[in-house]
Design a protein around this motif. Structure first.
Motif, PDB file in Angstrom:
ATOM      1  N   LYS A  69       0.829  -1.201   0.000  1.00 32.07           N
ATOM      2  CA  LYS A  69       0.000   0.000   0.000  1.00 32.07           C
ATOM      3  C   LYS A  69       0.870   1.260   0.000  1.00 32.07           C
ATOM      4  CE  LYS A  69      -3.459  -2.217   2.910  1.00 32.07           C
ATOM      5  NZ  LYS A  69      -4.153  -2.138   4.203  1.00 32.07           N
ATOM      6  N   SER A  70       0.383   2.270  -0.710  1.00 34.23           N
ATOM      7  CA  SER A  70       1.031   3.574  -0.738  1.00 34.23           C
ATOM      8  C   SER A  70      -0.062   4.630  -0.779  1.00 34.23           C
ATOM      9  CB  SER A  70       1.919   3.681  -1.987  1.00 34.23           C
ATOM     10  OG  SER A  70       2.542   4.929  -2.055  1.00 34.23           O
ATOM     11  N   ARG A  71       0.258   5.817  -0.276  1.00 37.21           N
ATOM     12  CA  ARG A  71      -0.754   6.881  -0.292  1.00 37.21           C
ATOM     13  C   ARG A  71      -1.183   7.215  -1.710  1.00 37.21           C
ATOM     14  NH1 ARG A  71       2.047  11.408   3.087  1.00 37.21           N
ATOM     15  NH2 ARG A  71       3.824  10.346   2.216  1.00 37.21           N
ATOM     16  N   TRP A  75       4.231   8.229  -4.893  1.00 40.40           N
ATOM     17  CA  TRP A  75       5.145   7.856  -3.824  1.00 40.40           C
ATOM     18  C   TRP A  75       5.804   6.507  -4.090  1.00 40.40           C
ATOM     19  CZ3 TRP A  75       6.236  11.929  -1.214  1.00 40.40           C
ATOM     20  CH2 TRP A  75       5.270  12.892  -0.983  1.00 40.40           C
ATOM     21  N   LEU A  76       5.450   5.911  -5.215  1.00 40.51           N
ATOM     22  CA  LEU A  76       5.988   4.598  -5.571  1.00 40.51           C
ATOM     23  C   LEU A  76       7.022   4.776  -6.682  1.00 40.51           C
ATOM     24  CD1 LEU A  76       5.618   1.481  -5.257  1.00 40.51           C
ATOM     25  CD2 LEU A  76       3.970   1.639  -7.116  1.00 40.51           C
TER      26      LEU A  76
END
Length: 92
Positions: A69-71, A75-76
């Motif tokens: 999971k990432s916001r 951000w990945l």
């Protein structure tokens, strides 16, 4: 939130049928990017629905599902090694 979902379904004990169901369910919510890998934006409610649908077909003794999971996607940091087949770059 932005997620990457990876699954590994054992081919033992009717595994091909389970794999088919898992694939179809994941495709409803996320973008298929490689073999047993999906990614995309998903709400918390959709993620709960996805998990509930998958629970019906996942054999907890043989199969696994991992969700990163990432916001947000930004951000990945994504890198391609080898053939670049970025299915997420296509917009309809």
């Amino acid at each position: 939130m932005y997620v990457v979902l990876v699954y590994d379904i054992s081919l033992d004990d009717n595994g091909r049928k389970r794999w088919s169901h898992v694939f179809k369910i994941c495709k409803k919510y996320l973008t298929h990017i490689q073999n047993s890998v999906f990614e995309g934006e998903i709400s918390k409610v959709q993620l709960v629905k996805l998990q509930r649908e998958l629970d019906e077909y996942i054999d907890k003794q043989q199969d696994s599902v991992i969700i990163f999971k990432s916001r947000q996607e930004r951000w990945l940091d994504k890198e391609f090694w080898g053939v670049k087949d970025d299915a997420t770059s296509f917009f309809i």
